[in-house]
Design a protein around this motif. Structure first.
Motif, PDB file in Angstrom:
ATOM      1  N   LEU A 114       9.143  22.975  -5.911  1.00 49.52           N
ATOM      2  CA  LEU A 114      10.517  23.055  -6.393  1.00 49.52           C
ATOM      3  C   LEU A 114      11.204  21.714  -6.198  1.00 49.52           C
ATOM      4  O   LEU A 114      11.146  21.146  -5.103  1.00 49.52           O
ATOM      5  N   ASP A 115      11.815  21.200  -7.251  1.00 52.78           N
ATOM      6  CA  ASP A 115      12.637  19.986  -7.215  1.00 52.78           C
ATOM      7  C   ASP A 115      11.830  18.704  -7.030  1.00 52.78           C
ATOM      8  O   ASP A 115      12.062  17.727  -7.723  1.00 52.78           O
ATOM      9  N   ASP A 125       0.237  24.378  -8.426  1.00 53.46           N
ATOM     10  CA  ASP A 125      -0.053  25.155  -9.629  1.00 53.46           C
ATOM     11  C   ASP A 125       1.002  24.948 -10.700  1.00 53.46           C
ATOM     12  O   ASP A 125       0.714  25.033 -11.893  1.00 53.46           O
ATOM     13  N   ALA A 126       2.219  24.689 -10.273  1.00 52.64           N
ATOM     14  CA  ALA A 126       3.320  24.456 -11.209  1.00 52.64           C
ATOM     15  C   ALA A 126       4.441  23.751 -10.464  1.00 52.64           C
ATOM     16  O   ALA A 126       4.480  23.738  -9.226  1.00 52.64           O
ATOM     17  N   THR A 127       5.369  23.165 -11.217  1.00 54.76           N
ATOM     18  CA  THR A 127       6.544  22.511 -10.651  1.00 54.76           C
ATOM     19  C   THR A 127       7.765  22.957 -11.431  1.00 54.76           C
ATOM     20  O   THR A 127       7.785  22.885 -12.660  1.00 54.76           O
ATOM     21  N   PHE A 128       8.774  23.445 -10.714  1.00 49.71           N
ATOM     22  CA  PHE A 128      10.051  23.814 -11.311  1.00 49.71           C
ATOM     23  C   PHE A 128      11.073  22.807 -10.789  1.00 49.71           C
ATOM     24  O   PHE A 128      11.354  22.783  -9.585  1.00 49.71           O
ATOM     25  N   ALA A 129      11.634  21.987 -11.655  1.00 51.35           N
ATOM     26  CA  ALA A 129      12.450  20.878 -11.167  1.00 51.35           C
ATOM     27  C   ALA A 129      13.412  20.376 -12.227  1.00 51.35           C
ATOM     28  O   ALA A 129      13.235  20.596 -13.426  1.00 51.35           O
ATOM     29  N   THR A 130      14.431  19.694 -11.736  1.00 55.08           N
ATOM     30  CA  THR A 130      15.237  18.821 -12.577  1.00 55.08           C
ATOM     31  C   THR A 130      14.357  17.663 -13.039  1.00 55.08           C
ATOM     32  O   THR A 130      13.444  17.255 -12.328  1.00 55.08           O
ATOM     33  N   ASP A 131      14.640  17.129 -14.211  1.00 52.29           N
ATOM     34  CA  ASP A 131      14.034  15.857 -14.599  1.00 52.29           C
ATOM     35  C   ASP A 131      14.772  14.786 -13.794  1.00 52.29           C
ATOM     36  O   ASP A 131      15.806  14.272 -14.206  1.00 52.29           O
ATOM     37  N   ASN A 132      14.244  14.486 -12.602  1.00 53.89           N
ATOM     38  CA  ASN A 132      14.953  13.594 -11.684  1.00 53.89           C
ATOM     39  C   ASN A 132      15.031  12.159 -12.196  1.00 53.89           C
ATOM     40  O   ASN A 132      15.975  11.437 -11.860  1.00 53.89           O
ATOM     41  N   PHE A 133      14.048  11.732 -12.991  1.00 56.78           N
ATOM     42  CA  PHE A 133      14.148  10.400 -13.591  1.00 56.78           C
ATOM     43  C   PHE A 133      15.334  10.364 -14.552  1.00 56.78           C
ATOM     44  O   PHE A 133      16.128   9.421 -14.548  1.00 56.78           O
ATOM     45  N   LEU A 134      15.470  11.406 -15.371  1.00 57.72           N
ATOM     46  CA  LEU A 134      16.600  11.486 -16.292  1.00 57.72           C
ATOM     47  C   LEU A 134      17.911  11.563 -15.531  1.00 57.72           C
ATOM     48  O   LEU A 134      18.907  10.939 -15.926  1.00 57.72           O
ATOM     49  N   VAL A 169      11.882   8.564  -5.448  1.00 53.74           N
ATOM     50  CA  VAL A 169      11.380   7.515  -6.341  1.00 53.74           C
ATOM     51  C   VAL A 169      11.914   7.722  -7.753  1.00 53.74           C
ATOM     52  O   VAL A 169      12.400   6.784  -8.399  1.00 53.74           O
ATOM     53  N   LEU A 170      11.845   8.953  -8.252  1.00 47.55           N
ATOM     54  CA  LEU A 170      12.266   9.228  -9.624  1.00 47.55           C
ATOM     55  C   LEU A 170      13.747   8.935  -9.827  1.00 47.55           C
ATOM     56  O   LEU A 170      14.135   8.313 -10.825  1.00 47.55           O
ATOM     57  N   ARG A 171      14.575   9.348  -8.886  1.00 47.62           N
ATOM     58  CA  ARG A 171      16.012   9.092  -9.034  1.00 47.62           C
ATOM     59  C   ARG A 171      16.316   7.603  -8.957  1.00 47.62           C
ATOM     60  O   ARG A 171      17.105   7.070  -9.744  1.00 47.62           O
ATOM     61  N   ASN A 172      15.698   6.915  -8.002  1.00 44.78           N
ATOM     62  CA  ASN A 172      15.890   5.482  -7.827  1.00 44.78           C
ATOM     63  C   ASN A 172      15.481   4.719  -9.085  1.00 44.78           C
ATOM     64  O   ASN A 172      16.250   3.905  -9.619  1.00 44.78           O
ATOM     65  N   GLN A 173      14.280   4.990  -9.547  1.00 49.38           N
ATOM     66  CA  GLN A 173      13.758   4.253 -10.701  1.00 49.38           C
ATOM     67  C   GLN A 173      14.498   4.604 -11.986  1.00 49.38           C
ATOM     68  O   GLN A 173      14.719   3.748 -12.843  1.00 49.38           O
ATOM     69  N   GLY A 174      14.902   5.860 -12.109  1.00 48.14           N
ATOM     70  CA  GLY A 174      15.695   6.246 -13.272  1.00 48.14           C
ATOM     71  C   GLY A 174      17.028   5.521 -13.301  1.00 48.14           C
ATOM     72  O   GLY A 174      17.473   5.030 -14.341  1.00 48.14           O
ATOM     73  N   PHE A 175      17.684   5.438 -12.129  1.00 49.92           N
ATOM     74  CA  PHE A 175      18.953   4.716 -12.051  1.00 49.92           C
ATOM     75  C   PHE A 175      18.786   3.264 -12.473  1.00 49.92           C
ATOM     76  O   PHE A 175      19.566   2.745 -13.276  1.00 49.92           O
ATOM     77  N   LEU A 176      17.774   2.593 -11.916  1.00 48.81           N
ATOM     78  CA  LEU A 176      17.588   1.175 -12.221  1.00 48.81           C
ATOM     79  C   LEU A 176      17.303   0.972 -13.706  1.00 48.81           C
ATOM     80  O   LEU A 176      17.855   0.053 -14.328  1.00 48.81           O
ATOM     81  N   GLN A 177      16.457   1.823 -14.274  1.00 52.30           N
ATOM     82  CA  GLN A 177      16.174   1.677 -15.709  1.00 52.30           C
ATOM     83  C   GLN A 177      17.429   1.930 -16.527  1.00 52.30           C
ATOM     84  O   GLN A 177      17.712   1.213 -17.500  1.00 52.30           O
ATOM     85  N   PHE A 309       8.217  22.410 -15.331  1.00 51.22           N
ATOM     86  CA  PHE A 309       9.194  23.281 -15.964  1.00 51.22           C
ATOM     87  C   PHE A 309      10.581  22.720 -15.679  1.00 51.22           C
ATOM     88  O   PHE A 309      11.013  22.674 -14.521  1.00 51.22           O
ATOM     89  N   ASP A 310      11.277  22.280 -16.706  1.00 49.38           N
ATOM     90  CA  ASP A 310      12.552  21.574 -16.578  1.00 49.38           C
ATOM     91  C   ASP A 310      13.691  22.583 -16.467  1.00 49.38           C
ATOM     92  O   ASP A 310      13.937  23.372 -17.380  1.00 49.38           O
ATOM     93  N   THR A 311      14.408  22.537 -15.319  1.00 49.20           N
ATOM     94  CA  THR A 311      15.507  23.477 -15.092  1.00 49.20           C
ATOM     95  C   THR A 311      16.882  22.890 -15.419  1.00 49.20           C
ATOM     96  O   THR A 311      17.897  23.504 -15.122  1.00 49.20           O
ATOM     97  N   GLY A 312      16.919  21.707 -16.026  1.00 47.89           N
ATOM     98  CA  GLY A 312      18.158  21.189 -16.573  1.00 47.89           C
ATOM     99  C   GLY A 312      18.919  20.216 -15.691  1.00 47.89           C
ATOM    100  O   GLY A 312      18.775  20.213 -14.472  1.00 47.89           O
ATOM    101  N   VAL A 313      19.738  19.380 -16.320  1.00 50.22           N
ATOM    102  CA  VAL A 313      20.578  18.407 -15.623  1.00 50.22           C
ATOM    103  C   VAL A 313      21.773  18.088 -16.510  1.00 50.22           C
ATOM    104  O   VAL A 313      21.676  18.121 -17.739  1.00 50.22           O
TER     105      VAL A 313
END
Length: 338
Positions: A114-115, A125-134, A169-177, A309-313
């Motif tokens: 999760l997340d 087996d699966a990941t339910f998360a925000t698209d943290n890079f986005l 990492v995803l949040r950091n790199q998404g911010f910089l990009q 599985f993208d739970t939205g942002v």
């Protein structure tokens, strides 16, 4: 607005999942990084409510602090011995946890991240998360649009901890990009060479860490004018330091989470913009997925075109920037948690 943001995730899962059978004998474990961060408190509430609805037994575990890997390993071992059908986990150390996760999967449990995706993501087996890079990219674009002349930026970066969990990492790199800074290795933070970055600090994702990190950044460069924070508790701590230094109006502060206190901080001007996640939805869908696995042996499918599985942002700000979709703090307070 709530239907617009969350309806797609529910509809996608319903199409993949189908009806749930009675689950009085099914046990599911929830393992979070801590039991104090409002994000994980709301995640637990979502899991508890869904488990009760489906007649399942939920057992909850948490690390003492963000980064407490050993407690999470012990929790996995306990879940295996207790005969749980599945585990929902937000891993503190996304690579070191993999052997314990594999042990659970070998024992027949389904493991859903999760997340925070595991490293590699296929370890669960699966990941339910925000698209943290986005999520990071949205606040990066907003900060760039707000400052205008990005060449004048002096950027402070507040991360989780030195273990560099994937969510950090995803949040950091998404911010910089999003801000327009060239990335080094996108699988880690801190290797960028752009001189506008003052430093990468670690906060343990809490207020005290944010307070100390802001002091460090201002000591290094009193001209810091853009601040990325891993989450809203860290941003709240940074805000206290900025008040002490008389620099509240001098720094553009952005964050990720979308908890009620954080969104209120947007409304009050302490945070300029935050990317809102939906942890209750993550956990509820995760519990449903484990029930589906226990009853029918069917694992959840990722969102088309993504490995999870993208739970939205949604970006929350009261000072919108052209070309960056957002909702107001008033709208964010209707959807917030914690």
């Amino acid at each position: 607005m709530k239907k617009l943001l969350l309806g797609t995730a529910f509809a996608t899962f319903a199409a993949a999942g189908g009806a749930m059978a009675d689950g009085h004998s099914t046990t599911v474990c929830l393992i979070t990084k801590t039991d104090t961060n409002p994000f994980f408190v709301k995640m637990k509430e979502g899991a508890e409510a869904k488990a009760a609805e489906l007649g399942m037994t939920l057992k909850s575990f948490a690390g003492k602090i963000d980064g407490d890997h050993e407690t999470q390993v012990q929790a996995i071992e306990t879940c295996i011995l207790d005969g749980a059908k599945g585990i929902l986990i937000t891993a503190s150390d996304t690579s070191s946890i993999v052997p314990a996760v594999q042990q659970a999967r070998d024992a027949g449990l389904v493991v859903i991240a999760l997340d925070t995706p595991l490293t590699p993501i296929e370890a669960a087996d699966a990941t339910f998360a925000t698209d943290n890079f986005l999520a990071g990219e949205l606040i990066g674009k907003w900060a760039a649009g707000t400052i205008g002349d990005t060449s004048t930026a002096k950027i402070g970066m507040m991360n989780i901890n030195v273990s560099q969990p994937t969510v950090g990492v995803l949040r950091n790199q998404g911010f910089l990009q999003g801000f327009g800074i060239d990335l080094g290795d996108p699988a880690k933070w801190g290797d960028e060479t752009d001189p506008r970055i003052v430093n990468n600090e670690v906060t343990n994702a809490n207020e005290e860490g944010g307070r100390k990190s802001m002091e460090n950044l201002l000591t290094m460069d009193p001209g810091v004018n853009v601040l990325y924070t891993i989450n809203e508790p860290a941003a709240a701590g940074a805000h206290e330091t900025l008040k002490d230094f008389g620099k509240v109006g001098d720094v553009i502060v952005v964050s990720v989470d979308g908890g009620c206190p954080g969104v209120q901080n947007v409304a009050d001007g302490a945070i300029g913009a935050t990317s809102q996640q939906y942890p209750l939805l993550m956990a509820a869908l995760g519990v449903e997925a484990i029930k589906k696995w226990a009853d029918e042996g069917i694992k959840p499918e990722p969102t088309p075109g993504k490995a999870f599985f993208d739970t939205g942002v949604a970006l929350v700000t009261d000072n919108p920037v052209d070309g960056v979709p957002s909702i107001t703090s008033a709208e964010g307070l209707e959807l917030c948690w914690g």
